[in-house]
Enzyme design. Structure first.
Site, PDB file in Angstrom:
ATOM      1  N   GLY A  34       0.817  -1.194   0.000  1.00 23.88           N
ATOM      2  CA  GLY A  34       0.000   0.000   0.000  1.00 23.88           C
ATOM      3  C   GLY A  34       0.859   1.255   0.000  1.00 23.88           C
ATOM      4  N   CYS A  37     -13.438   3.170 -28.927  1.00 22.10           N
ATOM      5  CA  CYS A  37     -14.811   3.659 -29.059  1.00 22.10           C
ATOM      6  C   CYS A  37     -15.554   3.492 -27.743  1.00 22.10           C
ATOM      7  CB  CYS A  37     -15.509   2.964 -30.210  1.00 22.10           C
ATOM      8  SG  CYS A  37     -14.863   3.596 -31.752  1.00 22.10           S
TER       9      CYS A  37
HETATM   10  C1  LIG Z   1      -2.027  -6.016  -4.865  1.00 16.97           C
HETATM   11  C2  LIG Z   1      -1.373  -6.588  -3.689  1.00 16.97           C
HETATM   12  C3  LIG Z   1      -0.168  -6.040  -3.216  1.00 16.97           C
HETATM   13  C4  LIG Z   1       0.519  -4.856  -3.855  1.00 16.97           C
HETATM   14  O1  LIG Z   1      -0.078  -3.643  -3.635  1.00 16.97           O
HETATM   15  P1  LIG Z   1       0.630  -2.297  -4.147  1.00 16.97           P
HETATM   16  O2  LIG Z   1      -0.262  -1.214  -3.755  1.00 16.97           O
HETATM   17  O3  LIG Z   1       0.808  -2.415  -5.620  1.00 16.97           O
HETATM   18  O4  LIG Z   1       1.970  -2.209  -3.507  1.00 16.97           O
HETATM   19  C5  LIG Z   1       0.410  -6.663  -2.132  1.00 16.97           C
HETATM   20  N1  LIG Z   1      -0.158  -7.743  -1.534  1.00 16.97           N
HETATM   21  C6  LIG Z   1      -1.313  -8.291  -1.976  1.00 16.97           C
HETATM   22  C7  LIG Z   1      -1.873  -9.481  -1.286  1.00 16.97           C
HETATM   23  C8  LIG Z   1      -1.962  -7.722  -3.046  1.00 16.97           C
HETATM   24  O5  LIG Z   1      -3.116  -8.256  -3.475  1.00 16.97           O
END
Ligand SMILES: *Cc1c(COP(=O)(O)O)cnc(C)c1O
Length: 425
Positions: free
Chosen positions: A227, A337
């Site tokens: 995140g 489109c």
């Molecule tokens: C998508 C995801 C991530 C990566 O998230 P980012 O925001 O791209 O860093 C990490 N762990 C899991 C389980 C995910 O589904």
């Protein structure tokens, strides 16, 4: 991408040269940027046993996987196909984490047979896992700490209504299942969504995890997911990784002391590692003056980059061909489109037909979410490595669109009723 002497370059290679060599539309990734992100993350978490599990769903090209592997990064996979690609890229099985959601138990079985680490996010599945494997196969448990964070409702996955993880309120039930089935829980995992701004949110979540950990004596790692936010706009607030690293490392060391053993601290960055490395280079096909806007129509669309349309994501757009011209205001739109606006009311150096526009931050969730909508080919991908651009995926051709299709009417005759038959004998 750097602007030096009125010319945009990547590792010293002029972007216009890359376009001449590989044409547009094309995704270009700067390997140095990815390596730099890995280093920043590592340096920020000194003194703890950090493992980086690259969330490969963000960008899954084999050359990118091999690059991060060489820099000691492991993989986080969310489908068995990603696991197989990871194996293909040469990752040892123990360096692959499989974090599925709503998959069939057969898929989990296949992952177990490949020997990767399994992360379970559902009590019923955990029970099933325990029935089948007992303590012979270790697993991790994905916990939902119910800490709401994330830039967009669709990418918030930690809140109470989310489908992800086992609720923190169900931990006593989890504990009973683990004990009754003698399950070997080696990791606790959380991932509360993309785009978390505040390191305090991570620390809050970490404390929830540390608290849970007391009930699991065999842990080898705590996985804090991802995140991490990167800058999409120039003055965007980003996750302060060095600050987070410092605070989290201290908290983690304290936790390990109380737990009685040194565990590994895992993170699963996708966007943080690859977003800024990527650029979608497009060519302006048309300019169109309407009463409301000047449209710059490029040779790409939501089929290649859907984030602006799906998440209202902001992607900075620059005119690579004409960087020093005075700025004008444009809506940059695609050729699909369907409304596929990459950017509204953007101030961009004056655009002429044929100019190359670069859509920035196109490393993560860009090519990996591309489609063939409108029967368009997906673009080529290029990696600039050691000052050299390398083609890492060919542009698709008509054969790619036809492959796998079964033309039954080359064998089966079509009989239409007489009224609708137009061809008279
Ligand atoms: C998508 C995801 C991530 C990566 O998230 P980012 O925001 O791209 O860093 C990490 N762990 C899991 C389980 C995910 O589904």
């Amino acid at each position: 991408m750097e602007l030096t002497n009125s010319e945009y370059t990547i590792q010293g290679v002029p972007v216009t040269q890359i376009v001449e060599q590989f044409q547009t539309p094309v995704y270009v990734y700067d390997a140095d940027k990815i390596i730099q992100q890995i280093k920043t993350l590592r340096d920020s978490f000194s003194g703890v046993n950090l493992r980086i599990k690259y969330a490969m769903k963000s960008l899954s090209n084999l050359s990118i996987l091999k690059l991060v592997k060489e820099y000691g990064v492991d993989l986080d996979c969310v489908s068995i196909q990603e696991v197989l690609l990871g194996v293909e890229a040469g990752f040892p099985k123990e360096r692959i984490l499989f974090t599925p959601n709503s998959v069939s138990f057969d898929e989990i079985k296949e992952a177990v047979s490949l020997g990767v680490v399994i992360n379970i996010d559902n009590i019923a599945v955990l029970e099933h896992f325990g029935d089948v494997y007992g303590n012979t196969v270790p697993c991790a448990i994905r916990i939902n700490p119910h800490i709401t964070a994330g830039g967009n409702a669709k990418i918030q996955v930690g809140h109470i209504g989310s489908k992800f993880g086992v609720s923190i309120f169900q931990m006593s039930h989890v504990k009973k299942v683990v004990e009754s089935h003698n399950i070997n829980v080696v990791g606790l995992h959380m991932h509360s969504g993309s785009d978390i701004l505040d390191s305090e949110v991570f620390l809050m979540a970490a404390n929830v995890m540390f608290d849970c950990a007391k009930d699991f004596p065999n842990l080898q790692f705590i996985d804090m997911g991802s995140g991490f936010k990167v800058a999409y706009k120039e003055d965007d607030i980003v996750t302060n990784i060095p600050e987070l690293g410092k605070k989290m490392s201290a908290a983690f060391k304290e936790f390990c002391k109380n737990y009685g053993r040194d565990l590994e601290l895992w993170f699963e960055p996708g966007k943080y590692l690859v977003s800024e490395s990527g650029h979608l280079l497009t060519k302006v096909n048309v300019l169109k003056h309407s009463p409301a806007a000047v449209f710059a129509g490029v040779d790409s669309g939501l089929n290649h980059l859907i984030r602006p349309m799906m998440y209202d994501a902001y992607h900075h757009i620059i005119n690579v061909s004409n960087p020093s011209a005075p700025k004008r205001v444009y809506d940059v739109v695609g050729y699909i489109c369907e409304t596929d606006t990459f950017g509204y009311d953007r101030k961009i150096s004056e655009i002429k037909v044929g100019d190359i526009l670069s859509i920035q931050n196109a490393g993560a969730y860009s090519y990996s979410m591309a489609s063939n909508y409108n029967s368009r080919f997906r673009p080529a991908e290029v990696l600039v490595f050691n000052g050299q651009p390398h083609l890492i995926r060919e542009r698709e051709t008509l054969q790619d669109l036809i492959r796998g299709q079964v033309d039954i009417f080359s064998e089966v005759e079509i009989k239409t009723s007489e009224e609708t038959t137009t061809s008279e004998k």
